[in-house]
Design an enzyme around this catalytic site. Sequence first.
Site, short mmCIF file in Angstrom:
data_model
loop_
_atom_site.label_atom_id
_atom_site.label_comp_id
_atom_site.label_asym_id
_atom_site.label_seq_id
_atom_site.Cartn_x
_atom_site.Cartn_y
_atom_site.Cartn_z
N ARG A 13 2.70 -6.33 9.04
CA ARG A 13 2.00 -5.18 9.59
C ARG A 13 2.59 -4.76 10.94
O ARG A 13 2.69 -3.57 11.24
CB ARG A 13 0.50 -5.47 9.69
CG ARG A 13 -0.17 -5.34 8.32
CD ARG A 13 -1.56 -5.90 8.32
NE ARG A 13 -2.33 -5.47 7.13
CZ ARG A 13 -3.48 -6.02 6.77
NH1 ARG A 13 -4.01 -7.00 7.48
NH2 ARG A 13 -4.12 -5.58 5.70
N TYR A 62 -12.28 -2.14 -3.82
CA TYR A 62 -12.79 -2.30 -2.45
C TYR A 62 -14.32 -2.20 -2.39
O TYR A 62 -14.87 -1.91 -1.32
CB TYR A 62 -12.15 -1.26 -1.53
CG TYR A 62 -10.78 -1.66 -1.01
CD1 TYR A 62 -10.61 -2.79 -0.20
CD2 TYR A 62 -9.65 -0.91 -1.29
CE1 TYR A 62 -9.37 -3.16 0.29
CE2 TYR A 62 -8.40 -1.26 -0.80
CZ TYR A 62 -8.27 -2.39 -0.01
OH TYR A 62 -7.03 -2.74 0.49
N THR A 101 -5.27 -7.03 10.72
CA THR A 101 -5.60 -5.76 10.05
C THR A 101 -5.08 -4.56 10.83
O THR A 101 -4.53 -3.62 10.24
CB THR A 101 -7.13 -5.64 9.88
OG1 THR A 101 -7.61 -6.81 9.21
CG2 THR A 101 -7.50 -4.41 9.07
N ASN A 140 -1.96 0.37 6.71
CA ASN A 140 -1.48 -0.91 7.27
C ASN A 140 -0.63 -1.74 6.30
O ASN A 140 -0.59 -2.96 6.37
CB ASN A 140 -2.65 -1.71 7.86
CG ASN A 140 -3.68 -2.10 6.82
OD1 ASN A 140 -3.54 -1.80 5.65
ND2 ASN A 140 -4.73 -2.79 7.27
N GLU A 164 -9.49 -10.74 -7.71
CA GLU A 164 -8.56 -9.62 -7.52
C GLU A 164 -7.38 -9.70 -8.50
O GLU A 164 -6.90 -8.67 -8.99
CB GLU A 164 -8.06 -9.61 -6.08
CG GLU A 164 -9.18 -9.25 -5.10
CD GLU A 164 -8.74 -9.26 -3.64
OE1 GLU A 164 -9.58 -8.95 -2.79
OE2 GLU A 164 -7.56 -9.57 -3.36
N HIS A 222 -2.16 -5.35 1.48
CA HIS A 222 -3.44 -6.03 1.26
C HIS A 222 -3.14 -7.46 0.85
O HIS A 222 -2.15 -7.70 0.15
CB HIS A 222 -4.24 -5.36 0.13
CG HIS A 222 -5.39 -6.21 -0.36
ND1 HIS A 222 -6.62 -6.20 0.25
CD2 HIS A 222 -5.46 -7.14 -1.35
CE1 HIS A 222 -7.41 -7.08 -0.37
NE2 HIS A 222 -6.73 -7.66 -1.35
N LYS A 231 0.83 -1.21 0.00
CA LYS A 231 0.00 0.00 0.00
C LYS A 231 0.87 1.27 0.00
O LYS A 231 2.08 1.21 0.25
CB LYS A 231 -0.94 -0.04 1.21
CG LYS A 231 -1.97 -1.19 1.15
CD LYS A 231 -2.96 -1.09 2.32
CE LYS A 231 -4.02 -2.17 2.26
NZ LYS A 231 -5.01 -2.05 3.38
P1 IDP Z 1 -7.78 -6.82 5.68
O1 IDP Z 1 -6.99 -5.81 4.85
O2 IDP Z 1 -6.96 -7.30 6.85
O3 IDP Z 1 -8.37 -7.93 4.86
P2 IDP Z 1 -10.47 -5.69 5.79
O4 IDP Z 1 -11.41 -5.88 6.92
O5 IDP Z 1 -10.74 -6.43 4.52
O6 IDP Z 1 -9.00 -6.00 6.33
O7 IDP Z 1 -10.42 -4.14 5.51
C1 IDP Z 1 -9.84 -3.65 4.31
C2 IDP Z 1 -8.99 -2.45 4.64
O8 IDP Z 1 -9.83 -1.40 5.10
C3 IDP Z 1 -7.97 -2.67 5.77
O9 IDP Z 1 -6.79 -3.27 5.35
C4 IDP Z 1 -7.74 -1.25 6.23
O10 IDP Z 1 -6.84 -0.57 5.35
C5 IDP Z 1 -9.13 -0.63 6.08
N1 IDP Z 1 -9.85 -0.69 7.35
C6 IDP Z 1 -10.42 -1.77 7.92
N2 IDP Z 1 -11.02 -1.46 9.08
C7 IDP Z 1 -10.81 -0.14 9.24
C8 IDP Z 1 -11.21 0.79 10.26
O11 IDP Z 1 -11.85 0.47 11.26
N3 IDP Z 1 -10.80 2.09 10.07
C9 IDP Z 1 -10.08 2.50 8.97
N4 IDP Z 1 -9.71 1.65 8.00
C10 IDP Z 1 -10.06 0.35 8.13
MG MG Z 2 -9.80 -7.86 3.37
#
Ligand code: IDP
Ligand code: MG
Length: 137
Positions: A102, A49, A91, A112, A126, A115, A9
């Site tokens: 991470r 997304y 995450t 973070n 994807e 992805h 990212k």
């Molecule tokens: P993942 O990347 O670990 O699969 P997901 O739940 O699929 O996590 O969420 C996608 C992305 O959305 C996360 O990697 C993060 O960048 C962002 N994200 C997830 N939860 C939050 C939040 O509570 N606040 C801000 N960004 C979030």
């Molecule tokens: Mg995800």
Amino acid sequence: MEQTLSIIKPDAVAKNVIGKIIDRFESNGLRVAAMKKLQLSRADAEAFYAVHKDRPFFGELVDFMVSGPVVVSVLEGENAVAKNRELMGATDPKEAAPGTIRADFAESIDANAVHGSDSLENAAIEIAFFFAKREIV
Ligand code: IDP
Ligand code: MG
């Protein structure tokens, strides 16, 4: 053999740790089958997304993903989907296990570092979003 999609990212690209992150994959049994650096458009990020479009953080997530270039890869190996998720860590970097990408390179739940596809089915979707078949070797 599985394939999964990885994105380094904008935060991690800006920190100049592309090589360090790719090393985590290569040192743990995954190989790079395709790779490119690109700047996502807002339309790209919104489409990629789309599953999160109703979540409260969707706007911030899109803003962040277009804030600078990303590096997109197809990673290949045994159990590649789960292996990549394991190497990534949780995450929220504050909850990510020590030694995960991470934990070591990310600052916050939104910035973070990486992805990774969360299932084989989503990995196929994807990968097709970013790469033509002839680009995956
Ligand atoms: P993942 O990347 O670990 O699969 P997901 O739940 O699929 O996590 O969420 C996608 C992305 O959305 C996360 O990697 C993060 O960048 C962002 N994200 C997830 N939860 C939050 C939040 O509570 N606040 C801000 N960004 C979030
Ligand atoms: Mg995800």
